[in-house]
Design an enzyme around this catalytic site. Structure first.
Site, PDB file in Angstrom:
ATOM      1  CB  CYS A  88     -26.473  -7.460  -1.651  1.00  0.00           C
ATOM      2  SG  CYS A  88     -25.955  -6.951  -0.212  1.00  0.00           S
ATOM      3  CB  CYS A 126     -22.130   4.956   2.944  1.00  0.00           C
ATOM      4  SG  CYS A 126     -20.974   6.195   2.863  1.00  0.00           S
ATOM      5  CB  CYS A 172     -21.860  -1.717   1.025  1.00  0.00           C
ATOM      6  SG  CYS A 172     -21.879  -1.941  -0.827  1.00  0.00           S
ATOM      7  CB  CYS A 186     -18.890   0.535   2.872  1.00  0.00           C
ATOM      8  SG  CYS A 186     -17.297   0.534   2.797  1.00  0.00           S
ATOM      9  CB  CYS A 237     -15.520   4.650   8.050  1.00  0.00           C
ATOM     10  SG  CYS A 237     -17.255   4.225   8.257  1.00  0.00           S
ATOM     11  CB  CYS A 268     -19.744  -7.205   3.088  1.00  0.00           C
ATOM     12  SG  CYS A 268     -19.488  -8.170   1.720  1.00  0.00           S
ATOM     13  CG  ASP A 310      -2.207   1.026   0.908  1.00  0.00           C
ATOM     14  OD1 ASP A 310      -2.393   1.481   0.091  1.00  0.00           O
ATOM     15  OD2 ASP A 310      -2.509   1.477   2.243  1.00  0.00           O
ATOM     16  CB  CYS A 318     -14.727   8.264   1.926  1.00  0.00           C
ATOM     17  SG  CYS A 318     -14.115   6.785   2.951  1.00  0.00           S
ATOM     18  CB  CYS A 348     -22.631  -7.492  -4.924  1.00  0.00           C
ATOM     19  SG  CYS A 348     -20.989  -7.309  -4.385  1.00  0.00           S
TER      20      CYS A 348
END
Length: 384
Positions: free
Chosen positions: A199, A206, A202, A252, A249, A256, A133, A222, A196
């Protein structure tokens, strides 16, 4: 006779990686078009470093000439979250933050992985690059291509074995390794939200509407961006939506359904710091620079700096009705940082606490803070 791919996979698993998958580097990186659209729409907020590195993200060969394989590695950080039951108000931390900084703890595994590649393929350190990352790599898209998981409507990488809880690391190498397949042909053809179904949990969950469409995150709205990457004033219209999230956070991700398969993290490349969740809001709002340095040593929170944590704690105190934080908030209206003073004033006004408003305002000269004294504001009872 070719190199034994499974022997390398087993070796890398042994260094603490829960997932080891391979993808071929050919043409533009997966997700390049989506990256261009995202940047053009300004949804990266002020994260200019993403835009500066866009060309390298599109083409890994600009990072490592002759790159042929992307090795995608995953470290599971799932498991139960610690809680505090003594009645004191606390904030909610992003799950990953309750560990020492993964950039630091995963790196030794990458170093070991690099050496393993050298001995396995007979190459040198010039023949690979690794990142956790930290580099110009579209990790989520490469992980989707390699079959680590799929990109969900929450714009997260979702694993069928670990749910939403994987740190991703990448090794690009000139060594050619037979690629793994995506989790399904549908994912390769339609990479966002394929598994998904219908669904939309998420998208619906939010609180700041940061997911304007499936698979697209608007960082400007966000909570993770606002509480971590944003180094200044958090827009007033977003503060209530932050709720009790003091750092990052997971909303979301938490909602799931794929998390029913999530597993508890093993400790190999992680250093858990569950004690961070024990800080009360009052304790955080009264932290000194020395206390912050000691309490958050080695964690990702250190990069936020004390002023950022104080700002976030002010918002959480207001949103959770933590009136016991009133005296600490009054003290923060005299803080050296205007950003901290501004959020302390906002929190006090929302909480409707008794404060020497006239004298406090008379001492203030910064326009950002004065704006918080003067802005129209509904009291917390009306907001609720």
């Amino acid at each position: 006779m070719g190199l034994d791919r499974e022997a390398l996979r087993a070796r890398l698993h042994g260094f603490g990686f829960d997932v080891v998958r391979f993808a071929a580097v050919a043409g533009d990186a997966p997700g390049s078009d989506a990256l261009d659209d995202w940047l053009e729409a300004g949804r990266h907020a002020d994260m200019a470093w993403i835009e500066r590195g866009a060309a390298k993200r599109r083409d890994p060969r600009q990072v490592l000439d002759g790159a042929r394989t992307m090795i995608m590695l995953g470290v599971n950080y799932g498991g139960d979250l610690p809680s505090r039951d003594d009645g004191q108000s606390t904030g909610v931390w992003a799950r990953y933050a309750l560990n020492n900084d993964y950039h630091d703890t995963v790196k030794p595994g990458l170093v070991a992985a690099g050496r393993a590649i050298e001995s396995w393929a007979g190459v040198t350190s010039r023949d690979y690059r690794y990142y956790v990352d930290t580099g110009p790599v579209l990790e989520r898209s490469w992980a989707t291509r390699a079959g680590v998981g799929f990109t969900g409507k929450n714009a997260m990488l979702i694993s069928r074995e670990f749910g939403n809880w994987l740190f991703l690391a990448a090794i690009m190498t000139r060594v050619e390794i037979a690629p793994d397949a995506p989790v399904s042909a549908r994912v390769e053809a339609e990479p966002v939200g394929t598994l998904c179904g219908n669904c939309t949990r998420c998208l619906d969950a939010c609180p700041t509407n940061a997911l304007p469409e499936p698979g697209v995150l608007d960082a400007r709205r966000c909570i993770s961006y606002q509480t971590i990457e944003n180094k200044g004033i958090i827009p007033r219209e977003l503060r209530t939506g932050i709720g009790d999230r003091i750092y990052g956070c997971d909303i979301c991700a938490e909602v799931c359904p794929w998390n029913r398969f999530a597993q508890t993290a093993r400790s190999g490349l992680l250093e858990a710091r569950p004690e961070l969740a024990q800080f009360s809001l009052s304790e955080i709002l009264r932290l000194t620079p020395e206390g912050f340095a000691v309490g958050f040593k080695g964690t990702a929170v250190k990069r936020l700096k004390l002023r950022g944590l104080l700002r976030n704690a002010c918002i959480v105190a207001a949103n959770t009705g933590a009136r016991e934080c009133g005296p600490a908030l009054v003290d923060l209206t005299r803080h050296a940082e205007a950003m901290v003073r501004a959020h302390a004033v906002w929190a006090l006004r929302v909480l409707q606490t008794d404060a020497p408003w006239a004298s406090l305002r008379a001492m203030e000269v910064d326009p950002l803070v004065l704006a918080e004294y003067d802005a129209p504001l509904e009291p917390r009872s009306a907001q609720a």
